[in-house]
Scaffold this active site. Structure first.
Site, PDB file in Angstrom:
ATOM      1  N   CYS A   1      28.370 -22.909 -11.839  1.00  0.00           N
ATOM      2  CA  CYS A   1      28.381 -21.535 -11.362  1.00  0.00           C
ATOM      3  C   CYS A   1      28.612 -21.496  -9.851  1.00  0.00           C
ATOM      4  O   CYS A   1      29.707 -21.759  -9.395  1.00  0.00           O
ATOM      5  CB  CYS A   1      27.095 -20.821 -11.779  1.00  0.00           C
TER       6      CYS A   1
ATOM      7  N   HIS B   1      26.127 -22.106 -17.590  1.00  0.00           N
ATOM      8  CA  HIS B   1      25.010 -22.914 -17.098  1.00  0.00           C
ATOM      9  C   HIS B   1      24.469 -23.891 -18.135  1.00  0.00           C
ATOM     10  O   HIS B   1      23.531 -23.555 -18.865  1.00  0.00           O
ATOM     11  CB  HIS B   1      23.865 -21.986 -16.677  1.00  0.00           C
TER      12      HIS B   1
ATOM     13  N   GLU C   1      22.447 -26.233 -17.689  1.00  0.00           N
ATOM     14  CA  GLU C   1      21.030 -26.554 -17.446  1.00  0.00           C
ATOM     15  C   GLU C   1      20.097 -25.530 -18.075  1.00  0.00           C
ATOM     16  O   GLU C   1      18.885 -25.752 -18.133  1.00  0.00           O
ATOM     17  CB  GLU C   1      20.766 -26.701 -15.942  1.00  0.00           C
TER      18      GLU C   1
END
Ligand SMILES: Nc1ncnc2c1ncn2[C@@H]1O[C@H](COP(=O)(O)OP(=O)(O)O)[C@@H](O)[C@H]1O
Lengths: 606, 233, 90, 90
Positions: free
Chosen positions: B87, B196, B198
């Site tokens: 991002c 994302h 994560e």
């Protein structure tokens, strides 16, 4: 200011000057003070106030800061409490935010606050700075903010002004909260023409802290330094102060003083990390966020809650606009600022941390034991007051109340009077109309603009009935939160309506598997000077206090927003209630949706 | 030997702690790196996390791309060290010219958060070698400036050389040209994407899947991929 | 194709976080003669045909009502671009 | 205080969704002589002291390296503001 026209040199209105010119006319009424309030200030001081003192008293004695109309009623929240309600309460009403023990050495602080009027004038910045303000309340308790929520009320969905207000408010909340990295885990959206020219923007923040990290806003320890850090002070939100400025300047004084504030979430994010590092390193004694009433509020409150005295040099305040007068500096509502009390031996370490985070810092003065808040500017003494008279012992009103005459007729005019559907297709049409209403509609247009993933601890969020956050990654300990309100019920019966809001938020939290533990509220009402509104307010507070006693969970803090009206027409009384609950392990949470085929449906209750 | 993965914190980074958690859950050791230093602390790979570095007021990632640590990151990347930009990290990589093109305001103008389906277009990279080519994965997306743009020649080259690492499937959430969600460089050590990973590493906190809500962990493969690569090297 | 340029800046008395961030970056690069930065918007309105006074009036109206937010921004200029200052319209 | 103005526009050949959205809004208001809109940035760099050629060069450098991204944007102008076109700095 261009260089060509040199700004007029403002003549500070000093304490000596105030003594020497007792009859000078002061524009107290334009600052919102009543004649008797002004008289009271003169009696407290034994002389007329300086214009700086007048600035401080006028903002601190405003309804917004002093709770002068609501205080007598809000007391119930502290009185109607059982041992059960006290059991987990670490800090109750009156501090920046209440703090609740949630076990395993963890505590949670949360609070909901309004930013209604600014959000009508400038929806994006108004809503954004609303989020910023409530988050600073949470930081000032020593907590790391972990989530936000927002409860919104707009006018008719098809009104052209709603097309201005709603997207602005939502993108303001989205922008500020997302940039801070705080998951938005829920809220409410409601449309009703009563809110057309007075939308409600209530923002909630929740933070977590270890018990030992709890910080209170007080200035103790004679000789400790008073430090201002964060954004520079500018002319934000001091439309009112220009009255004093024009009084101070002979001519050619500053005129452009905006009533709106512009938020900088990046500055706030950095401020959060900076504050948390200051706490971790044990470098602050007390800390206070600067919100409404800015330096006036922070200095007088810190001093009142501490050893009682403070001496400040206003020239040390870092300014964004050097043309600001002392009164304006005292009243400025510039965002993203904090004030800390620091031991002299720790000052260097403190400054090293703020420098690391690129946060501008200046030492304004120190704590004294004189019992006086003394402020100097340009070498002159411009304020010399007992801080408690500014921050604590302001006026308190027992405003007249009257049960509205129209109330019985309104209650009698029930849905029973409406014609019933005569056949299936009419019933179908009615059902579809209800289901198709904006208040039943999917809120994802709004909620899709909110990041709920950030921090990676969100166990429940929209479209669930309550949001849930994991607090301890090892043990799975978590909290759930829900906000609810129904202005239409409250219009019919503010006592029962407030209880219904409480019950709904309580149910929404309980339904996730969490144990409801504490309440915060934001009481949105019309003008307290209207006896009918005051009656609604009193009934709603009573209902909420009785309801909390019944359910055994305390109100830990909140916010009152009066004067929500268009012309003389008040909004429906809208007490927004937030309930926080505790769950030992977030893995045991229950989402609102069906999870698997073949599950059974049960209807519980009456 | 444990693999050490550095995660850089810039002022305004938000998902740095999440990236560290992802590294840990993948079995590697997260190492915090600071924007203002020139020290990579001997890490084996680097993650530039999501957030709004410096508020992203100029162009997303523009100011962070000029920070002291980025000089080291650029050198390391040019030397072959695996670097993942997520991002804001992707935006930083683009601003640092480690990946081509630019990222602009979403075409609809709003910030958007959604569980996003992606197709893995290239498995020839340090961060995607654990996927199978064409595999469809779901990971959260959340951005305001995620529209990928480049001129036609660049786009054609990216396609021709197989440098498009991820493409949006079903919905293009931000108007990205050719549905591009992420890129890799020629060498395959540098990968950047808007969604994302994560946030899809731990059951209970990831995106919804058909199996159960919030159970998606497709993002973990990014981090296990780099582990495998680093152990092999 | 003629172009009308509309320039909008944040009001001078309000905080401009974007300008502040850029000024910070410039200072970190070592340039301190630039003390302050403000960041505004520049619109190019491409016009089909001639720009007459009526259209310029319309552009001024649009600048005030649509292209700027009068609460926090000022329109600092509405003018027809001389070619040097306009990017080439596609 | 003198001001250097830097104007940056999205490259003409690249997509500009923000400009397109503004054009759409203008068309919905019924104004069709404006066919296309591009939305760029306008920086005001406030300078302490004189603007000499060296500083203008520095500004041009900053415009190219920091204030714009050459891959997607063009610097269309770096000039000292005449007072009419600068907003008043605080
Ligand atoms: N303004 C808002 N901000 C954040 N979440 C919201 C907002 N409005 C609604 N939501 C979320 O959207 C979901 C649906 O809201 P709503 O339709 O009000 O639910 P319900 O009718 O079940 O109370 C809930 O999870 C709620 O928290």
């Amino acid at each position: 200011m261009s260089d060509a026209v040199a700004p007029a040199i403002p003549q500070p209105d000093t304490v000596d000057n105030a003594i020497a010119t007792p009859d000078k006319h002061q524009p107290y009424d334009a600052l919102g003070l009543k004649a008797d309030e002004y008289q009271q200030i003169r009696e407290i001081l034994g002389r007329r106030p300086t214009s700086g003192e007048l600035a401080m008293y006028s903002v601190m004695w405003s309804e917004h800061c002093s709770y002068k109309s609501s205080k007598v009623h809000l007391r119930q929240f502290g009185q109607k409490v059982s041992d059960e309600m006290r059991e987990h309460l670490m800090v109750g009403m009156g501090e920046n935010a209440g703090v609740v023990d949630i076990g395993e050495g963890w505590a949670v602080t949360f609070k909901i606050e309004s930013h209604n009027h600014p959000s009508y004038i400038e929806p994006f910045q108004g809503a954004a700075t609303g989020v910023g303000g409530i988050v600073r309340d949470i930081i000032s308790m020593g907590a790391r903010p972990v989530a936000v929520m927002d409860a919104l009320r707009f006018g008719a969905i098809d009104h052209p002004d709603t097309a201005r207000v709603l997207p602005g408010v939502v993108s303001g909340i989205s922008f500020y909260g997302n940039c801070l990295g705080l998951p938005n885990i829920g809220g409410e959206t409601w449309f009703d023409p009563v809110y057309q020219a007075n939308p409600l923007v209530n923002a909630l923040a929740v933070g977590a802290l270890r018990h030992e990290d709890l910080h209170l806003a007080n200035a103790r320890g004679v000789g400790n330094k008073v430090v201002l850090f964060g954004a520079r002070t500018g002319g934000d939100g001091i439309g009112g102060a220009s009255i004093l400025a024009s009084d101070t300047f002979s001519e050619g004084g500053p005129t452009k003083r905006p009533a709106v504030q512009v938020g900088d979430p990046f500055a706030e994010k950095v401020l959060i990390e900076c504050c948390l590092e200051l706490y971790r390193e044990g470098l602050v004694e007390g800390i206070q966020d600067l919100g409404a009433a800015g330096i006036s509020c922070a200095t007088s409150e810190l001093a009142s809650n501490g050893d009682g005295g403070m001496v400040i040099d206003l020239d040390a305040v870092l300014l964004r606009d050097p043309s600001l007068t002392a009164e304006e500096i005292l009243m400025s509502e510039s965002q993203e600022r904090m004030m800390a009390v620091v031991e002299p031996s720790k000052l260097d370490a403190f400054l090293a941390v703020t420098a690391k985070w690129d946060v501008e810092t200046s030492v304004l003065g120190e704590v004294t034991d004189t019992g006086r808040l003394v402020i100097h500017w340009r070498g002159e003494k411009i304020v010399d007051v007992d801080p408690r008279t500014v921050a604590v012992d302001g006026p308190v009103y027992n405003r007249p109340m009257q049960r509205p005459e129209w109330l019985d007729a309104l209650n009698a005019d029930s849905a029973r009077a409406l014609p019933r559907a005569s056949d299936d297709s009419e019933l179908r049409a009615q059902a579809l109309r209800v289901l198709g209403g904006p208040n039943q509609a999917d809120a994802s247009l709004i909620t899709n603009q909110y990041d709920y993933y950030v921090i990676g601890n969100t166990a429940l969020a929209m479209p669930d009935d309550a949001g849930m956050i994991r607090i301890d990654e090892e043990s799975g300990l978590g909290v759930a939160l829900a906000t609810d309100a129904n202005g239409r019920y409250c219009q019919l019966d503010p006592y029962a309506g407030a209880q219904l809001a409480l019950a709904e938020a309580y149910r929404n939290v309980a339904a996730t598997g969490a144990n409801p533990r504490a309440v915060s509220d934001c009481l949105n009402f019309g003008s307290p000077e209207n006896p009918e509104v005051m009656w609604q307010f009193a009934r709603a507070v009573e209902g909420l206090a009785d309801g909390c006693l019944e359910l055994g969970i305390p109100v830990t803090g909140g916010n009152v927003s009066f004067y929500n009206q268009t012309g003389d027409v008040p909004i429906h009384p809208t007490p927004v209630v937030a309930v926080m609950g505790v769950i030992d392990h977030v893995d045991r949470r229950l989402p609102s949706g069906w999870q698997d085929e073949g599950e059974n449906l049960y209807l519980l209750g009456v | 030997m444990t693999v050490r993965v550095g995660v850089v914190t810039f002022p305004g980074s938000l998902d740095d702690r999440d990236a560290m958690r992802a590294v840990r859950l993948a079995g590697a050791e997260p190492v915090a790196l600071w924007h203002g230093e020139h020290d990579l602390k001997g890490v084996d790979a680097i993650v530039l996390p999501g957030g709004f570095s410096y508020g992203d007021y100029l162009r997303a990632g523009a100011i962070a791309a000029r920070s002291p640590i980025m000089a080291e990151v650029i050198d390391a990347a040019n030397g072959g060290m695996p670097v993942l930009g997520i991002c804001n990290g992707f935006q930083i990589l683009v601003e640092a010219h480690l990946l081509p093109g630019g990222l602009i305001r979403n075409d609809h103008g709003d910030f958007i958060r959604r569980d996003q389906k992606l197709r893995v277009e290239s498995t020839d990279s340090a961060w995607t070698n654990g996927f199978t080519a064409g595999q469809e994965i779901v990971i959260p997306l959340k951005n305001g400036e995620g529209g990928y743009i480049a001129d036609d020649a660049t786009l054609d080259r990216l396609e021709g050389e197989g440098l498009v690492a991820f493409r949006y499937v079903d919905v293009n959430p931000n108007g990205s040209l050719r549905d591009i969600a992420g890129l890799r460089n020629e060498r395959g050590n540098v990968v950047g994407l808007m969604p994302h990973p994560e946030h899809a590493v731990e059951a209970g906190f990831g995106p919804d899947t058909d199996l159960a809500m919030r159970s998606g962990t497709d993002g973990l493969t990014f981090f296990t991929s780099v582990l495998k690569q680093s152990v092999l090297n | 194709m003629p172009t009308i340029v509309v320039e909008v800046m944040p009001k001078a008395e309000l905080l401009d976080p974007a300008g502040k961030a850029v000024a910070g970056a410039i200072h970190r690069l070592g340039e301190n003669r630039i003390t302050d930065v403000r960041l505004g918007k520049r619109f190019e309105l491409h016009v089909d045909g001639e720009v007459d006074d009526a259209l310029l009036d319309t552009a001024r109206q649009l600048a005030a009502d649509l292209l700027s937010n009068g609460v926090i921004e000022d329109v600092v200029s509405v003018h027809v671009a001389d070619d040097a200052h306009a990017s080439t319209g596609a």
